[in-house]
Design a protein around this motif. Sequence first.
Motif, PDB file in Angstrom:
ATOM      1  N   THR A 278      26.402  -0.126 -22.143  1.00 22.76           N
ATOM      2  CA  THR A 278      26.040   0.182 -20.761  1.00 22.76           C
ATOM      3  C   THR A 278      25.144  -0.881 -20.131  1.00 22.76           C
ATOM      4  O   THR A 278      24.967  -0.887 -18.915  1.00 22.76           O
ATOM      5  CB  THR A 278      25.320   1.546 -20.671  1.00 22.76           C
ATOM      6  OG1 THR A 278      24.066   1.462 -21.378  1.00 22.76           O
ATOM      7  CG2 THR A 278      26.164   2.655 -21.266  1.00 22.76           C
ATOM      8  N   TYR A 279      24.579  -1.778 -20.945  1.00 23.62           N
ATOM      9  CA  TYR A 279      23.684  -2.781 -20.372  1.00 23.62           C
ATOM     10  C   TYR A 279      24.001  -4.217 -20.800  1.00 23.62           C
ATOM     11  O   TYR A 279      23.408  -5.163 -20.276  1.00 23.62           O
ATOM     12  CB  TYR A 279      22.219  -2.468 -20.706  1.00 23.62           C
ATOM     13  CG  TYR A 279      21.899  -2.382 -22.179  1.00 23.62           C
ATOM     14  CD1 TYR A 279      21.705  -3.534 -22.944  1.00 23.62           C
ATOM     15  CD2 TYR A 279      21.771  -1.159 -22.813  1.00 23.62           C
ATOM     16  CE1 TYR A 279      21.405  -3.457 -24.293  1.00 23.62           C
ATOM     17  CE2 TYR A 279      21.459  -1.070 -24.152  1.00 23.62           C
ATOM     18  CZ  TYR A 279      21.277  -2.223 -24.894  1.00 23.62           C
ATOM     19  OH  TYR A 279      20.978  -2.143 -26.223  1.00 23.62           O
ATOM     20  N   GLY A 281      27.018  -5.818 -20.631  1.00 21.00           N
ATOM     21  CA  GLY A 281      28.216  -6.400 -20.030  1.00 21.00           C
ATOM     22  C   GLY A 281      27.969  -7.686 -19.266  1.00 21.00           C
ATOM     23  O   GLY A 281      28.816  -8.584 -19.253  1.00 21.00           O
ATOM     24  N   ALA A 340      32.772  -1.066 -20.366  1.00 20.48           N
ATOM     25  CA  ALA A 340      31.598  -0.319 -20.812  1.00 20.48           C
ATOM     26  C   ALA A 340      31.887   1.171 -20.902  1.00 20.48           C
ATOM     27  O   ALA A 340      31.215   1.907 -21.626  1.00 20.48           O
ATOM     28  CB  ALA A 340      30.427  -0.575 -19.859  1.00 20.48           C
ATOM     29  N   GLY A 367      26.368   6.826 -12.807  1.00 21.18           N
ATOM     30  CA  GLY A 367      26.241   5.433 -13.188  1.00 21.18           C
ATOM     31  C   GLY A 367      26.219   4.518 -11.988  1.00 21.18           C
ATOM     32  O   GLY A 367      25.771   4.906 -10.903  1.00 21.18           O
ATOM     33  N   GLY A 397      36.706   0.861 -14.748  1.00 15.65           N
ATOM     34  CA  GLY A 397      35.664   0.259 -15.574  1.00 15.65           C
ATOM     35  C   GLY A 397      36.143  -0.906 -16.405  1.00 15.65           C
ATOM     36  O   GLY A 397      35.331  -1.609 -17.024  1.00 15.65           O
ATOM     37  N   ALA A 440      28.774   0.535 -15.155  1.00 13.10           N
ATOM     38  CA  ALA A 440      28.291   1.249 -16.338  1.00 13.10           C
ATOM     39  C   ALA A 440      28.045   2.701 -15.951  1.00 13.10           C
ATOM     40  O   ALA A 440      27.827   3.012 -14.773  1.00 13.10           O
ATOM     41  CB  ALA A 440      27.017   0.619 -16.887  1.00 13.10           C
ATOM     42  N   SER A 441      28.105   3.565 -16.947  1.00  9.89           N
ATOM     43  CA  SER A 441      27.880   4.985 -16.649  1.00  9.89           C
ATOM     44  C   SER A 441      27.491   5.737 -17.900  1.00  9.89           C
ATOM     45  O   SER A 441      27.566   5.209 -19.015  1.00  9.89           O
ATOM     46  CB  SER A 441      29.139   5.611 -16.033  1.00  9.89           C
ATOM     47  OG  SER A 441      30.131   5.816 -17.031  1.00  9.89           O
ATOM     48  N   GLN A 442      27.078   6.957 -17.705  1.00  9.24           N
ATOM     49  CA  GLN A 442      26.853   7.873 -18.816  1.00  9.24           C
ATOM     50  C   GLN A 442      27.319   9.259 -18.382  1.00  9.24           C
ATOM     51  O   GLN A 442      27.492   9.520 -17.182  1.00  9.24           O
ATOM     52  CB  GLN A 442      25.393   7.906 -19.225  1.00  9.24           C
ATOM     53  CG  GLN A 442      24.441   8.359 -18.146  1.00  9.24           C
ATOM     54  CD  GLN A 442      22.991   8.310 -18.602  1.00  9.24           C
ATOM     55  OE1 GLN A 442      22.658   7.689 -19.598  1.00  9.24           O
ATOM     56  NE2 GLN A 442      22.106   8.967 -17.850  1.00  9.24           N
TER      57      GLN A 442
END
Length: 449
Positions: A278-279, A281, A340, A367, A397, A440-442
């Motif tokens: 997520t961080y 990329g 991601a 995200g 994504g 990015a996402s969650q």
Amino acid sequence: MYPISRARFEALAGYSRLPSAAQFGREFAWYESEDGRFVATIVVDTDGEFVAIVLAPDMQERLRAVTADPGHLDAASAQTAIERFVAANANSDYDELRRQDDDTRAPVDFFTPVVKASRLHRDFRSLAENRGYVPARAVIERMMRWYDDVDGNFVEQFQTTGFDARMWELYLFAALKESNLAIDRPNPAPDFLASGLAGTLAIEATTINPSVVDGKPAPSARPAPAEDASAYRHHYLPIRYAGPLTSKLGKKDWLHSDVAGHPFAIAIQDFHDYMSMTYSGSALPEYLYGLRHESHTDPSGHLNVTPVRVEQHRWNNKKVDSGFFNQPDAENVSAVIFNALGTISKFDRMGVQAGFGRDDVELVHLGTVADPDVDASAPQMFREVVSTQSKELWGDGMHVFHNPHALHPLDPRVLPYAAHHRLRADGQLETNARKPPLIASQTEIAVKT
């Protein structure tokens, strides 16, 4: 038979579709029987006539056509034909009806452990046992019926030490099928040979894995929030990408006869640390092109981006040359693919979207997405409660970084739902995408008690 969404049909039967089908018609509507024994679609052919197609699971539980009834003048007539066929076979020998000529193997239960409990991967246990991942399990079970296990050890690795790598391969499989590509699994390599109306693409998948020192996981190198993270972003993270990419470069999988003359890509995912994909990329294009893009906003409010050449990445005693695409033999790599979002959470969201969700589980997707404003210095935030009305695609994504020196350039139409990045002569990166790319996402999972 009752109507279902295209998303549910894709999750159930999309893997059976051939790329050539798009040349002969378009799917108009989709149906499922109440007992789940039949799925159907109505196709409008190039002559404007309607074709009724009914599918049933073969002996490996792969949904495949059992009848196709063409020549209907309207959708209502085709729907009647579907219902008539299902009713006529309600009491027939179901196994005989759904058996196919090439149906030689029994279905595999991918979630029943094949090793001792102590060997099961932590994330596999969560996937197999957690109520919050019921939608993901439903999608994976149906997808894996079509996934060709060329090495013969997929289930064991999926359940143990290879869980992350196998999930990444399953994600790529889903994204390639969504792009209307027929997939072969050459042995011994590459992982995928995907062919469609726009061309053929060979893909070798790889992952960045956690560091191990003396047989134990190494401590995380990620700096604390209050610390300066520039060296970590511009040196440590590119070095982590360099290892798997240069390893794949050394294997020269483009030399296999199946790949000759076709674009060859490496698809990489980052699992080296908790939520690292997520961080990390932004470090990938810096390493690939050997350029760091520094930005600042001028007094008039315009964003200026300056490309700065990067020669090396250094971290402690390790150093690597920057510019993967400039390395010897790298001209044989047409592109590098990254997403991601290509994780278990994507499968969970796609499962809810396809109707496999539960009333006692809620998923919230949040995200960042690229801001379409050319002067924006930061991405936009988004938040969505996932439902059957969501419109996420497997390709959302996905970022494809094209090699400016490629011997066999990749046609972006092969992966139509990805964001495609190209290096211009002035050192700027040019991006083409059908919509602002997800960065990015969650996914937050709330399980109600």
